[in-house]
Scaffold this active site. Structure first.
Site, PDB file in Angstrom:
ATOM      1  N   HIS A  72     -15.485  -1.473   2.044  1.00  0.00           N
ATOM      2  CA  HIS A  72     -15.164  -0.873   0.652  1.00  0.00           C
ATOM      3  C   HIS A  72     -16.026  -1.601  -0.298  1.00  0.00           C
ATOM      4  O   HIS A  72     -15.810  -2.756  -0.686  1.00  0.00           O
ATOM      5  CB  HIS A  72     -13.776  -0.699   0.270  1.00  0.00           C
ATOM      6  CG  HIS A  72     -12.994   0.416   0.911  1.00  0.00           C
ATOM      7  ND1 HIS A  72     -12.139   1.087   0.376  1.00  0.00           N
ATOM      8  CD2 HIS A  72     -13.006   0.392   2.405  1.00  0.00           C
ATOM      9  CE1 HIS A  72     -11.441   1.815   1.467  1.00  0.00           C
ATOM     10  NE2 HIS A  72     -12.134   1.558   2.413  1.00  0.00           N
ATOM     11  N   TYR A 201      -5.225   2.304  -7.302  1.00  0.00           N
ATOM     12  CA  TYR A 201      -4.231   1.638  -7.792  1.00  0.00           C
ATOM     13  C   TYR A 201      -3.559   2.464  -9.248  1.00  0.00           C
ATOM     14  O   TYR A 201      -4.770   2.697  -9.745  1.00  0.00           O
ATOM     15  CB  TYR A 201      -4.170   0.077  -8.250  1.00  0.00           C
ATOM     16  CG  TYR A 201      -4.527  -0.768  -7.093  1.00  0.00           C
ATOM     17  CD1 TYR A 201      -3.328  -1.441  -6.457  1.00  0.00           C
ATOM     18  CD2 TYR A 201      -5.718  -1.021  -6.561  1.00  0.00           C
ATOM     19  CE1 TYR A 201      -3.423  -2.049  -5.388  1.00  0.00           C
ATOM     20  CE2 TYR A 201      -5.893  -1.711  -5.427  1.00  0.00           C
ATOM     21  CZ  TYR A 201      -4.660  -2.444  -4.856  1.00  0.00           C
ATOM     22  OH  TYR A 201      -4.881  -3.166  -3.841  1.00  0.00           O
ATOM     23  N   PRO A 293       2.512  -7.192  -3.167  1.00  0.00           N
ATOM     24  CA  PRO A 293       1.467  -6.823  -2.338  1.00  0.00           C
ATOM     25  C   PRO A 293       0.195  -6.144  -3.513  1.00  0.00           C
ATOM     26  O   PRO A 293      -0.649  -5.831  -3.008  1.00  0.00           O
ATOM     27  CB  PRO A 293       2.057  -5.528  -1.567  1.00  0.00           C
ATOM     28  CG  PRO A 293       3.292  -5.494  -2.200  1.00  0.00           C
ATOM     29  CD  PRO A 293       3.816  -6.528  -2.817  1.00  0.00           C
ATOM     30  N   LYS A 297      -3.257  -9.760  -1.394  1.00  0.00           N
ATOM     31  CA  LYS A 297      -3.470 -11.053  -1.092  1.00  0.00           C
ATOM     32  C   LYS A 297      -2.845 -11.811   0.012  1.00  0.00           C
ATOM     33  O   LYS A 297      -3.166 -12.738   0.609  1.00  0.00           O
ATOM     34  CB  LYS A 297      -3.283 -11.974  -2.203  1.00  0.00           C
ATOM     35  CG  LYS A 297      -4.392 -11.576  -3.327  1.00  0.00           C
ATOM     36  CD  LYS A 297      -5.807 -12.000  -2.775  1.00  0.00           C
ATOM     37  CE  LYS A 297      -6.801 -11.553  -3.802  1.00  0.00           C
ATOM     38  NZ  LYS A 297      -8.021 -10.957  -2.930  1.00  0.00           N
ATOM     39  N   TYR A 384     -10.220  -9.941  -6.844  1.00  0.00           N
ATOM     40  CA  TYR A 384     -10.030  -8.921  -5.576  1.00  0.00           C
ATOM     41  C   TYR A 384     -10.995  -9.341  -4.306  1.00  0.00           C
ATOM     42  O   TYR A 384     -10.097  -9.080  -3.121  1.00  0.00           O
ATOM     43  CB  TYR A 384     -10.230  -7.420  -6.130  1.00  0.00           C
ATOM     44  CG  TYR A 384      -9.719  -6.512  -5.171  1.00  0.00           C
ATOM     45  CD1 TYR A 384      -8.300  -6.132  -5.462  1.00  0.00           C
ATOM     46  CD2 TYR A 384     -10.270  -5.712  -4.066  1.00  0.00           C
ATOM     47  CE1 TYR A 384      -7.653  -5.359  -4.720  1.00  0.00           C
ATOM     48  CE2 TYR A 384      -9.703  -4.881  -3.533  1.00  0.00           C
ATOM     49  CZ  TYR A 384      -8.245  -4.651  -3.743  1.00  0.00           C
ATOM     50  OH  TYR A 384      -7.630  -3.613  -3.000  1.00  0.00           O
TER      51      TYR A 384
HETATM   52  C1  PHB Z   1      -1.958  -1.273   2.135  1.00  0.00           C
HETATM   53  O1  PHB Z   1      -3.138  -0.227   2.742  1.00  0.00           O
HETATM   54  O2  PHB Z   1      -0.951  -0.941   2.760  1.00  0.00           O
HETATM   55  C2  PHB Z   1      -2.153  -1.822   0.914  1.00  0.00           C
HETATM   56  C3  PHB Z   1      -3.407  -1.848   0.217  1.00  0.00           C
HETATM   57  C4  PHB Z   1      -3.564  -2.379  -0.845  1.00  0.00           C
HETATM   58  C5  PHB Z   1      -2.677  -3.235  -1.609  1.00  0.00           C
HETATM   59  C6  PHB Z   1      -1.293  -3.400  -0.677  1.00  0.00           C
HETATM   60  C7  PHB Z   1      -1.208  -2.606   0.585  1.00  0.00           C
HETATM   61  O3  PHB Z   1      -2.758  -4.036  -2.541  1.00  0.00           O
END
Ligand code: PHB
Ligand code: APR
Length: 393
Positions: A72, A201, A293, A297, A384
Site C-alpha cells: 500500500h 480510517y 490498534p 503498530k 505510519y
Molecule cells: C486490520 O486490518 O485489522 C487493521 C488495519 C489497520 C489498523 C488496525 C487493524 O490500524
C-alpha cells in the site's frame, strides 16, 4: 532438556525470534500453552512496516507474503464528509506498508519451524521461570501431565499480555504504565471486496470506523462501540448500517455488504513495562507493551523487539559481546514509546473521546491541520510506515 534460548510463547514474537536464531545456528525451544489450531484461530491486524517485511525476508519466510501480500502506497483519513489521502511514498521517503494478515504470517512461521525441525512444545501447563539472575536460568513446565525442565543460556518471554514472564521481574524494579480507553472496536470479517483499495480510517460524530482488508475479496471493518457493548446486540445488518452512517460518500454508497465470517469486540489499551530485561530474561512483544490498534503498530513493535534481541544475541554468541545485553531494554523502549505516542494520538484524534463540543472542534481542527499541511502529512506518514531501527552497537 537443554537449549541455548528458551522461548515462552509461539505467537509472532516467539516464532520469528526462533526462526532467526535457528537460521543463525543458535538452538532454541518454544513452549506454548495453547494448541497450534488455537494460535492460528486468533484474528488480528495485518499491516506490516518495511522493517518488519525485511526481517521476515531475513528469516526466510517472505515468499508467500511477497506473493499474496499487497503493498500500500497510501492510507486515507475520512472526516467532515470527505476523505484525505496520505501518500506514504511521497511523505515517507518512498517507504510503503504491506497488507498481509497476521494469521497468514503465523502460519508461514509455523511451517518454517516445522521444516527446520525446531522443537515447539504445545499445550504446556504451569510454565515457570527460574534463576534469571544467574548464568544458569531454566524453565519448568508440564506436558501431558509430565513435569519437564529446560535449561538454557537466555529466556525470551514472548508470551503476550497475559503471560507469566512480565511478573518474573520483581515488583520493586518493574514499572508499568497503562491507559485504558472508554470504548472498544467491534470488528467484522466478510468475503466481500473492500470498499477502497486503501485502508480508510474514519472519524465521525457517531464514532470511529475503519475499512481494512485481508485481500481484494476479503474485507475487515471496525466500528467504535461503548465499552459495555455486546456482540449479540450487533446483527450484521446493524453493523453495516452503522458503518455506512459513519463513512463519507462515495464509500457509504458503494460499500458491498455480506454475511460476517467473524465478529468480535476488543477493548483498547496502551501499556508499557520498564525495564524489559531482568538478568537473562528478556520480554518481547505484547508481553512488554500494548498499543491501541489505531495505527497498526502491535505486530510491528513485536518485530522490532525481535530485531534487537536477535542482533544482540548474534553478537553475544559470535563475538562474546555480553556488554550488549543491557542495551536491549533501552533500545526497544526508545522505539516503543514513540509508537505508543503515535497510536495514542491517532486514537485520540479519531475516536469520540467526549461529549464536549469544544473537544470535538479541537479534533476537527487537528484532523484538518495534519491531513491538510505538508508537515502534518509527513508526521503521519513517517510514523505510519514505522520509525527506523537503531544499530545495536
Ligand atoms: C486490520 O486490518 O485489522 C487493521 C488495519 C489497520 C489498523 C488496525 C487493524 O490500524
Ligand atoms: N506458557 C506458554 N505460553 C504462553 C503462556 C504461558 N504461561 N502465556 C501465554 N502464552 C502464549 C500464548 O498462548 C500466545 O500464543 O504466548 C503467545 C503470545 O502470543 P501473542 O499474544 O500473539 O504475542 P506476541 O507474539 O508478542 O505477538 C504480538 O500479536 O496481539 C498481537 O498486536 C499484537 O500483533 C501483535 C502481536
Amino acid at each position: 532438556m537443554r537449549t541455548q534460548v528458551a522461548i515462552i510463547g509461539s505467537g509472532p514474537s516467539g516464532l520469528l525470534l526462533g526462526q532467526l536464531l535457528q537460521n543463525a545456528g543458535i538452538s532454541n525451544v518454544i513452549i506454548e500453552r495453547r494448541s497450534p489450531d488455537y494460535v492460528l484461530s486468533r484474528i488480528r491486524a495485518g499491516v506490516l512496516e518495511e522493517g518488519t517485511v525485511s526481517l521476515l525476508h531475513e528469516a526466510g519466510v517472505g515468499k508467500r507474503m511477497d506473493h499474496e501480500g499487497v503493498v500500500h502506497t497510501g492510507v486515507q483519513i475520512a472526516f467532515g464528509g470527505m476523505s484525505r489521502r496520505i501518500d506514504l511514498g511521497k511523505y515517507a521517503e518512498g517507504k510503503t506498508v504491506m497488507v498481509y494478515g497476521q494469521t497468514e504470517l503465523t502460519r508461514d512461521l509455523m511451517a518454517a519451524r516445522t521444516a527446520a525441525a525446531s522443537l515447539t512444545l504445545y499445550d504446556v501447563t504451569d510454565a515457570a521461570i527460574h534463576q534469571p539472575l544467574t548464568d544458569h536460568p531454566y524453565l519448568t513446565f508440564s506436558v501431558n501431565g509430565i513435569k519437564e525442565r529446560l535449561d538454557c543460556d537466555y529466556i525470551a518471554g514472548c508470551d503476550g499480555f497475559r503471560g507469566i514472564s512480565r511478573d518474573a521481574i520483581p515488583a520493586n524494579i518493574r514499572h508499568e504504565y497503562e491507559k485504558i480507553y472508554p470504548f472498544g472496536w467491534l470488528g467484522l470479517l466478510a468475503d466481500t471486496p473492500p470498499v477502497s483499495h486503501e485502508i480508510v480510517y474514519g472519524a465521525h460524530e457517531r464514532g470511529f470506523s475503519l475499512c481494512s482488508m485481508r485481500s481484494m475479496t476479503r474485507s475487515r471493518y471496525y466500528v467504535e462501540v461503548p465499552l459495555d457493548a455486546k456482540v449479540e446486540d450487533w446483527s450484521d445488518d446493524r453493523f453495516w448500517d452503522e458503518l455506512k452512517k459513519r463513512l463519507p460518500e462515495p464509500y457509504s454508497a458503494e460499500i458491498i455488504t455480506g454475511p460476517s465470517l467473524e465478529k468480535s469486540i476488543a477493548g483498547l489499551r496502551s501499556f508499557v513495562v520498564e525495564p524489559m530485561q531482568y538478568g537473562r530474561l528478556f520480554l518481547v512483544g505484547d508481553a512488554a507493551h500494548i498499543v491501541p490498534p489505531t495505527g497498526a503498530k502491535g505486530l510491528n513493535l513485536a518485530a522490532s523487539d525481535v530485531n534487537y534481541l536477535y542482533r544482540i544475541l548474534l553478537k553475544v554468541y559470535r563475538e562474546g559481546r555480553i556488554d550488549l545485553l543491557e542495551k536491549y531494554s533501552p533500545l526497544c523502549l526508545d522505539r516503543i514509546w514513540k509508537a505508543e505516542r503515535f497510536s495514542w494520538w491517532m486514537t485520540s484524534m479519531l475516536h469520540r473521546m467526549s461529549d464536549n463540543y469544544f473537544d470535538h472542534r479541537m479534533q476537527q481542527a487537528e484532523l484538518d491541520y495534519f491531513t491538510g499541511s505538508e508537515e502534518g502529512l509527513r508526521a503521519i506518514a513517517r510514523n505510519y510506515v514505522g520509525l527506523p531501527y537503531q544499530d545495536v552497537g
